[in-house]
Design a protein around this motif. Structure first.
Motif, mmCIF file in Angstrom:
data_model
loop_
_atom_site.group_PDB
_atom_site.id
_atom_site.type_symbol
_atom_site.label_atom_id
_atom_site.label_comp_id
_atom_site.label_asym_id
_atom_site.label_seq_id
_atom_site.Cartn_x
_atom_site.Cartn_y
_atom_site.Cartn_z
ATOM 1 N N ASN A 1 21.875 75.193 11.156
ATOM 2 C CA ASN A 1 22.180 74.006 11.091
ATOM 3 C C ASN A 1 23.413 73.304 11.485
ATOM 4 O OD1 ASN A 1 19.664 73.543 9.992
ATOM 5 N ND2 ASN A 1 20.120 73.597 7.968
ATOM 6 N N PHE A 2 24.385 74.188 11.334
ATOM 7 C CA PHE A 2 25.763 73.868 11.546
ATOM 8 C C PHE A 2 26.286 73.777 13.107
ATOM 9 C CE2 PHE A 2 30.216 75.467 12.807
ATOM 10 C CZ PHE A 2 30.970 74.538 12.502
ATOM 11 N N ILE A 3 25.311 75.125 13.585
ATOM 12 C CA ILE A 3 25.737 74.956 15.165
ATOM 13 C C ILE A 3 24.933 73.936 15.792
ATOM 14 C CG2 ILE A 3 25.067 76.491 17.029
ATOM 15 C CD1 ILE A 3 25.568 79.036 15.508
ATOM 16 N N SER A 4 23.753 73.753 15.055
ATOM 17 C CA SER A 4 22.798 72.548 15.855
ATOM 18 C C SER A 4 23.473 71.359 15.587
ATOM 19 C CB SER A 4 21.481 72.415 15.241
ATOM 20 O OG SER A 4 20.627 71.546 15.598
ATOM 21 N N SER A 5 23.942 71.067 14.713
ATOM 22 C CA SER A 5 24.787 69.539 14.614
ATOM 23 C C SER A 5 25.778 69.559 15.548
ATOM 24 C CB SER A 5 25.447 69.476 13.121
ATOM 25 O OG SER A 5 25.919 68.279 12.954
ATOM 26 N N MET A 6 26.726 70.804 15.829
ATOM 27 C CA MET A 6 28.017 70.680 16.517
ATOM 28 C C MET A 6 27.445 70.497 18.004
ATOM 29 S SD MET A 6 30.213 74.172 17.374
ATOM 30 C CE MET A 6 28.719 74.874 18.345
ATOM 31 N N LEU A 7 26.273 71.126 18.488
ATOM 32 C CA LEU A 7 25.734 70.829 19.584
ATOM 33 C C LEU A 7 25.300 69.698 19.914
ATOM 34 C CD1 LEU A 7 23.869 74.210 20.230
ATOM 35 C CD2 LEU A 7 25.955 73.807 21.095
ATOM 36 N N SER A 8 24.681 69.041 19.231
ATOM 37 C CA SER A 8 24.281 67.601 19.010
ATOM 38 C C SER A 8 25.337 66.848 19.307
ATOM 39 C CB SER A 8 23.425 67.238 17.950
ATOM 40 O OG SER A 8 22.359 67.879 17.884
ATOM 41 N N SER A 9 26.572 66.911 18.742
ATOM 42 C CA SER A 9 27.678 66.061 18.753
ATOM 43 C C SER A 9 28.412 66.187 19.927
ATOM 44 C CB SER A 9 28.679 66.376 17.438
ATOM 45 O OG SER A 9 27.890 66.180 16.266
ATOM 46 N N ASN A 10 28.165 67.201 20.751
ATOM 47 C CA ASN A 10 28.868 67.502 22.040
ATOM 48 C C ASN A 10 28.297 67.874 23.223
ATOM 49 O OD1 ASN A 10 31.903 68.179 21.115
ATOM 50 N ND2 ASN A 10 30.432 69.284 19.609
#
Length: 230
Positions: free
Chosen positions: A18-27
């Motif tokens: 979930n952390f990686i997914s959120s990070m990717l979505s924000s970038n």
């Protein structure tokens, strides 16, 4: 939305995924998530992602085995993201076809930088046939003329040194293991790691203002070398 790179996250720990997914979505990326090797295999075939982030500790299949399976039919860029930090494990993953290796715990900026580098490398390889010259910060390698130029001055290199430079430059941004370089330069049955180190020292002496602090060919300690990008 359609132009955003699609990244498949293969990670069984939900909090990390979930952390990686959120990070990717924000970038500027579109994330997909898979918890098992079987899910990852299916999603890779169905969605054809631009890049895979692969954890090695999966519940149904060791990530190394999954890497082998994917590489048997797909050239999709793969960045291993794993808590396994031993040099031999990094070397094994890279030799089996991983494009890069990030050890947990990782920094957000580091992971994003590795993703960008891997995607750029993939794009460069797709257009490799059109590329006749490599350039990076004053260094120029002309593949047609087979010459190396630094700050406008031609640099004399031996045939072996030239082969090493071409291999590294055509894979700029990607870590190449010692074994991979040796086998591509000297042949599949060679074991010239010491010879590689001698040649690399000579190349750095010719190209680097300070060989102890190289700008062009970076050392991944215990693993191999990486050519700086353009």
């Amino acid at each position: 939305m359609e132009n955003k790179p699609l990244v498949l996250i293969v990670e069984d720990e939900e909090s990390i995924s979930n952390f990686i997914s959120s990070m990717l979505s924000s970038n500027g990326y579109r994330p997909l998530k898979a918890k098992t090797g079987q899910e990852a295999t299916s999603m890779n075939a169905s969605y054809m992602p631009d890049l895979i982030l692969l954890d090695l500790g999966l519940p149904d299949l060791d990530g190394i085995d999954l890497l082998k399976q994917i590489r048997a039919w797909s050239g999709v860029p793969i960045v291993v993201v794993s808590a396994r930090g031993l040099e031999r494990e990094k070397v094994e993953a890279l030799d089996l076809g991983a494009d890069d290796y990030v050890t947990k715990p990782f920094g957000t900026h580091e992971l994003l930088a590795r993703i960008r580098t891997t995607l750029r490398h993939s794009q460069r390889m797709q257009s490799q046939k059109e590329d006749k010259v490599f350039e990076a910060e004053g260094l120029k390698i002309d593949y047609e003329r087979r010459v190396v130029v630094l700050a406008g001055q031609e640099v004399h290199v031996t045939p072996i040194e030239y082969k090493i430079l071409v291999l590294l430059s055509q894979n700029a941004g990607k870590v190449l293991t010692h074994d991979f370089i040796v086998k591509r330069v000297w042949g599949p049955y060679s074991n010239n790691n010491q010879t590689l180190r001698v040649n690399m020292a000579n190349i750095r002496r010719k190209l680097e203002a300070d060989p102890a602090k190289p700008r062009y060919i970076l050392t991944e300690v215990g693993v191999g070398y990486r050519m700086a990008e353009e």
